[in-house]
Scaffold this motif. Structure first.
Motif, PDB file in Angstrom:
ATOM      1  N   SER A   7       0.818  -1.199   0.000  1.00 31.99           N
ATOM      2  CA  SER A   7       0.000   0.000   0.000  1.00 31.99           C
ATOM      3  C   SER A   7       0.858   1.258   0.000  1.00 31.99           C
ATOM      4  CB  SER A   7      -0.935  -0.007   1.207  1.00 31.99           C
ATOM      5  OG  SER A   7      -1.743   1.149   1.233  1.00 31.99           O
ATOM      6  N   GLN A   8       1.868   1.270   0.834  1.00 32.43           N
ATOM      7  CA  GLN A   8       2.765   2.425   0.892  1.00 32.43           C
ATOM      8  C   GLN A   8       3.489   2.625  -0.432  1.00 32.43           C
ATOM      9  OE1 GLN A   8       5.365   2.050   4.278  1.00 32.43           O
ATOM     10  NE2 GLN A   8       3.731   2.414   5.764  1.00 32.43           N
ATOM     11  N   TYR A   9       3.911   1.534  -1.038  1.00 34.02           N
ATOM     12  CA  TYR A   9       4.600   1.618  -2.330  1.00 34.02           C
ATOM     13  C   TYR A   9       3.680   2.245  -3.379  1.00 34.02           C
ATOM     14  CZ  TYR A   9       6.815   0.163  -6.713  1.00 34.02           C
ATOM     15  OH  TYR A   9       7.378   0.161  -7.968  1.00 34.02           O
ATOM     16  N   VAL A  10       2.436   1.742  -3.471  1.00 33.40           N
ATOM     17  CA  VAL A  10       1.502   2.235  -4.479  1.00 33.40           C
ATOM     18  C   VAL A  10       1.175   3.708  -4.249  1.00 33.40           C
ATOM     19  CG1 VAL A  10      -0.861   2.037  -5.368  1.00 33.40           C
ATOM     20  CG2 VAL A  10       0.491  -0.025  -4.917  1.00 33.40           C
ATOM     21  N   LEU A  11       0.865   4.059  -3.013  1.00 32.30           N
ATOM     22  CA  LEU A  11       0.386   5.402  -2.723  1.00 32.30           C
ATOM     23  C   LEU A  11       1.499   6.442  -2.677  1.00 32.30           C
ATOM     24  CD1 LEU A  11      -2.224   4.374  -0.024  1.00 32.30           C
ATOM     25  CD2 LEU A  11      -2.695   5.145  -2.343  1.00 32.30           C
ATOM     26  N   SER A  12       2.746   5.988  -2.660  1.00 34.07           N
ATOM     27  CA  SER A  12       3.877   6.931  -2.661  1.00 34.07           C
ATOM     28  C   SER A  12       4.413   7.201  -4.062  1.00 34.07           C
ATOM     29  CB  SER A  12       5.012   6.390  -1.779  1.00 34.07           C
ATOM     30  OG  SER A  12       5.561   5.193  -2.333  1.00 34.07           O
ATOM     31  N   ARG A  13       3.865   6.510  -5.074  1.00 39.39           N
ATOM     32  CA  ARG A  13       4.340   6.732  -6.441  1.00 39.39           C
ATOM     33  C   ARG A  13       3.872   8.102  -6.948  1.00 39.39           C
ATOM     34  NH1 ARG A  13       8.463   4.022  -6.165  1.00 39.39           N
ATOM     35  NH2 ARG A  13       7.840   4.179  -3.963  1.00 39.39           N
ATOM     36  N   PRO A  14       4.622   8.710  -7.866  1.00 36.47           N
ATOM     37  CA  PRO A  14       4.242  10.017  -8.423  1.00 36.47           C
ATOM     38  C   PRO A  14       2.836   9.988  -9.028  1.00 36.47           C
ATOM     39  CG  PRO A  14       6.494   9.470  -9.034  1.00 36.47           C
ATOM     40  CD  PRO A  14       5.922   8.248  -8.385  1.00 36.47           C
ATOM     41  N   GLY A  15       2.017  10.917  -8.619  1.00 33.31           N
ATOM     42  CA  GLY A  15       0.658  11.041  -9.144  1.00 33.31           C
ATOM     43  C   GLY A  15      -0.394  10.326  -8.326  1.00 33.31           C
ATOM     44  N   ALA A  16      -0.004   9.400  -7.444  1.00 32.08           N
ATOM     45  CA  ALA A  16      -0.993   8.607  -6.707  1.00 32.08           C
ATOM     46  C   ALA A  16      -1.806   9.470  -5.749  1.00 32.08           C
ATOM     47  CB  ALA A  16      -0.307   7.471  -5.951  1.00 32.08           C
ATOM     48  N   LYS A  17      -1.127  10.271  -4.932  1.00 27.24           N
ATOM     49  CA  LYS A  17      -1.847  11.106  -3.967  1.00 27.24           C
ATOM     50  C   LYS A  17      -2.678  12.164  -4.673  1.00 27.24           C
ATOM     51  CE  LYS A  17      -1.288  13.922   0.183  1.00 27.24           C
ATOM     52  NZ  LYS A  17      -2.191  14.977  -0.322  1.00 27.24           N
ATOM     53  N   GLU A  18      -2.109  12.763  -5.741  1.00 30.70           N
ATOM     54  CA  GLU A  18      -2.853  13.772  -6.475  1.00 30.70           C
ATOM     55  C   GLU A  18      -4.123  13.179  -7.099  1.00 30.70           C
ATOM     56  OE1 GLU A  18       1.429  14.977  -6.320  1.00 30.70           O
ATOM     57  OE2 GLU A  18       0.295  13.127  -6.721  1.00 30.70           O
ATOM     58  N   PHE A  19      -3.978  11.968  -7.642  1.00 35.82           N
ATOM     59  CA  PHE A  19      -5.132  11.301  -8.224  1.00 35.82           C
ATOM     60  C   PHE A  19      -6.193  11.036  -7.158  1.00 35.82           C
ATOM     61  CE2 PHE A  19      -7.436   7.350  -9.006  1.00 35.82           C
ATOM     62  CZ  PHE A  19      -8.049   7.645 -10.218  1.00 35.82           C
ATOM     63  N   LEU A  20      -5.773  10.540  -6.003  1.00 42.22           N
ATOM     64  CA  LEU A  20      -6.704  10.224  -4.928  1.00 42.22           C
ATOM     65  C   LEU A  20      -7.422  11.482  -4.457  1.00 42.22           C
ATOM     66  CD1 LEU A  20      -7.714   7.879  -3.170  1.00 42.22           C
ATOM     67  CD2 LEU A  20      -5.870   8.401  -1.570  1.00 42.22           C
ATOM     68  N   ASP A  21      -6.691  12.563  -4.296  1.00 41.72           N
ATOM     69  CA  ASP A  21      -7.300  13.815  -3.847  1.00 41.72           C
ATOM     70  C   ASP A  21      -8.320  14.331  -4.855  1.00 41.72           C
ATOM     71  OD1 ASP A  21      -5.753  13.774  -1.571  1.00 41.72           O
ATOM     72  OD2 ASP A  21      -4.221  15.135  -2.350  1.00 41.72           O
ATOM     73  N   GLN A  22      -7.921  14.360  -6.121  1.00 49.04           N
ATOM     74  CA  GLN A  22      -8.797  14.935  -7.130  1.00 49.04           C
ATOM     75  C   GLN A  22      -9.994  14.043  -7.436  1.00 49.04           C
ATOM     76  OE1 GLN A  22      -6.693  16.508 -10.596  1.00 49.04           O
ATOM     77  NE2 GLN A  22      -4.910  16.995  -9.304  1.00 49.04           N
ATOM     78  N   TYR A  23      -9.800  12.726  -7.390  1.00 51.08           N
ATOM     79  CA  TYR A  23     -10.934  11.839  -7.649  1.00 51.08           C
ATOM     80  C   TYR A  23     -11.928  11.882  -6.492  1.00 51.08           C
ATOM     81  CZ  TYR A  23     -13.574   8.062  -9.725  1.00 51.08           C
ATOM     82  OH  TYR A  23     -14.584   7.331 -10.296  1.00 51.08           O
ATOM     83  N   THR A  24     -11.425  12.007  -5.267  1.00 52.65           N
ATOM     84  CA  THR A  24     -12.317  12.156  -4.122  1.00 52.65           C
ATOM     85  C   THR A  24     -13.149  13.426  -4.256  1.00 52.65           C
ATOM     86  OG1 THR A  24     -10.754  10.987  -2.671  1.00 52.65           O
ATOM     87  CG2 THR A  24     -12.439  12.324  -1.612  1.00 52.65           C
ATOM     88  N   GLU A  25     -12.518  14.503  -4.708  1.00 57.30           N
ATOM     89  CA  GLU A  25     -13.242  15.758  -4.926  1.00 57.30           C
ATOM     90  C   GLU A  25     -14.302  15.584  -6.016  1.00 57.30           C
ATOM     91  OE1 GLU A  25     -12.270  20.433  -6.079  1.00 57.30           O
ATOM     92  OE2 GLU A  25     -10.650  19.045  -5.568  1.00 57.30           O
ATOM     93  N   LEU A  26     -13.962  14.856  -7.081  1.00 63.43           N
ATOM     94  CA  LEU A  26     -14.932  14.588  -8.138  1.00 63.43           C
ATOM     95  C   LEU A  26     -16.109  13.785  -7.599  1.00 63.43           C
ATOM     96  CD1 LEU A  26     -15.806  14.579 -11.118  1.00 63.43           C
ATOM     97  CD2 LEU A  26     -14.372  12.547 -11.442  1.00 63.43           C
ATOM     98  N   LEU A  27     -15.837  12.790  -6.745  1.00 68.27           N
ATOM     99  CA  LEU A  27     -16.913  11.975  -6.185  1.00 68.27           C
ATOM    100  C   LEU A  27     -17.847  12.799  -5.308  1.00 68.27           C
ATOM    101  CD1 LEU A  27     -15.083   8.635  -5.286  1.00 68.27           C
ATOM    102  CD2 LEU A  27     -16.711   9.046  -7.130  1.00 68.27           C
ATOM    103  N   GLN A  28     -17.319  13.838  -4.658  1.00 67.57           N
ATOM    104  CA  GLN A  28     -18.183  14.720  -3.874  1.00 67.57           C
ATOM    105  C   GLN A  28     -19.201  15.412  -4.780  1.00 67.57           C
ATOM    106  OE1 GLN A  28     -15.321  17.288  -2.013  1.00 67.57           O
ATOM    107  NE2 GLN A  28     -14.869  15.866  -0.352  1.00 67.57           N
ATOM    108  N   LEU A  29     -18.736  15.846  -5.961  1.00 67.94           N
ATOM    109  CA  LEU A  29     -19.633  16.470  -6.936  1.00 67.94           C
ATOM    110  C   LEU A  29     -20.666  15.465  -7.429  1.00 67.94           C
ATOM    111  CD1 LEU A  29     -20.370  18.862  -8.813  1.00 67.94           C
ATOM    112  CD2 LEU A  29     -18.666  17.969 -10.425  1.00 67.94           C
TER     113      LEU A  29
END
Length: 301
Positions: free
Chosen positions: A225-247
């Motif tokens: 999990s740490q490996y996947v979520l620490s890769r470039p773009g992973a956190k940004e994707f998670l943040d932005q997709y969560t924001e999209l799901l709120q909409l």
């Protein structure tokens, strides 16, 4: 979808209008099991009711002095000569502010053929043709209803107990949440989940499969999990997709949709999709969305 709420009344002094669930879907996909589950949860269940009579059933429930507060109706192709009346009946329910939901049971052609062959019964629409001909005809007949469904459950790989667990997860609670989400990890090499409302592709992230010390583990492992979520773009994707799901969540609520299945995929459904599904589900839960996590293909390799 109806925007009314259970508890509205047609006239002062009447009892509350019953909550309504319409169960439909492919023959052999588990409609009877779903109906039995709701019956066990205290719903008043009517099997194969002609769609034109659904508003009448709701009216009778409203006169029951609270004895029939939740009604489930099974609608299927056995009543196909009445099926064209369904849309008219749904429109009538919306005008009367009836809270109603549609549950659609889906399954693959292969699974349906096996089930019909195992019980040695013909498909209700096959006529003089083959089972697959009946299945094709039924899919065409139900396509529009499937598109209107609030909840689609794919039973291709589910047994009776697993289907009951899914129904329990959606209907057993005393309080109806604003939105219920199923976050499902899957592997693209095993095919897309047919009941997905939204599909997320995690194959843009590096694959832990190619890291020898991580390969034997799954996305449930902390190191993976740490490996996947620490890769470039992973956190940004998670943040932005969560924001999209709120909409999307706000839009679903406005449209009366209460259930959403979010499919998160990677190549094999073992590492990236599992880790991202867990994190995404955690984000949704922290925002008040009741969330269930399913790892469809983990362990299949």
């Amino acid at each position: 979808m109806s925007t009314g709420t259970t508890g509205d009344t047609a006239e002062a002094g009447e009892t509350a209008i019953p909550e309504l669930v319409i169960i439909s879907g492919m023959s052999g996909a588990g409609r009877s099991t779903a109906a039995k589950c709701l019956e066990d949860l205290g719903w008043f269940v009517v099997d194969n009711l002609p769609p034109a009579l659904i508003p009448t059933m709701v009216e009778l429930g409203a006169r029951s002095q609270g004895n029939v507060a939740r009604i489930a109706v099974v609608v299927d192709v056995r009543g196909r000569r009445f099926f064209d009346n369904l849309r008219e009946s749904l429109a009538d329910l919306d005008v009367k502010n009836v809270t109603r939901r549609i549950v659609f049971l889906e399954s693959s052609d292969d699974a349906l053929v096996r089930r019909f062959e195992s019980v040695r019964r013909p498909h209700p629409l096959q006529g003089d043709g083959r089972i697959v001909d009946g299945i094709d005809a039924e899919r065409d007949l139900l396509r529009e209803l499937r598109g209107d469904a609030d909840l689609v459950i794919d039973t291709s790989s589910l047994n009776v107990h697993e289907l009951r667990a899914k129904m329990d997860a959606q209907f057993a609670g005393d309080e109806e949440p604003e939105l219920r989400a199923t976050v499902m990890s899957f592997g693209y090499k095993y095919g897309l989940p047919v009941d997905a409302d939204l599909v997320v592709d995690c194959r843009f992230l590096p694959n832990p499969h190619w890291v020898p010390e991580l390969r034997p583990f799954t996305g449930l492992n902390e190191e993976v999990s740490q490996y996947v979520l620490s890769r470039p773009g992973a956190k940004e994707f998670l943040d932005q997709y969560t924001e999209l799901l709120q909409l999307i969540n706000r839009g679903y609520r406005r449209e009366g949709k209460r259930y959403v299945t979010i499919a998160v995929g990677c190549t094999g459904g073992k590492h990236r999709s599992v880790a991202m599904s867990e994190k995404l589900a955690s984000r949704l839960a922290s925002e008040g969305v009741e969330t269930v996590v399913v790892h469809r293909d983990m362990g299949r390799e």
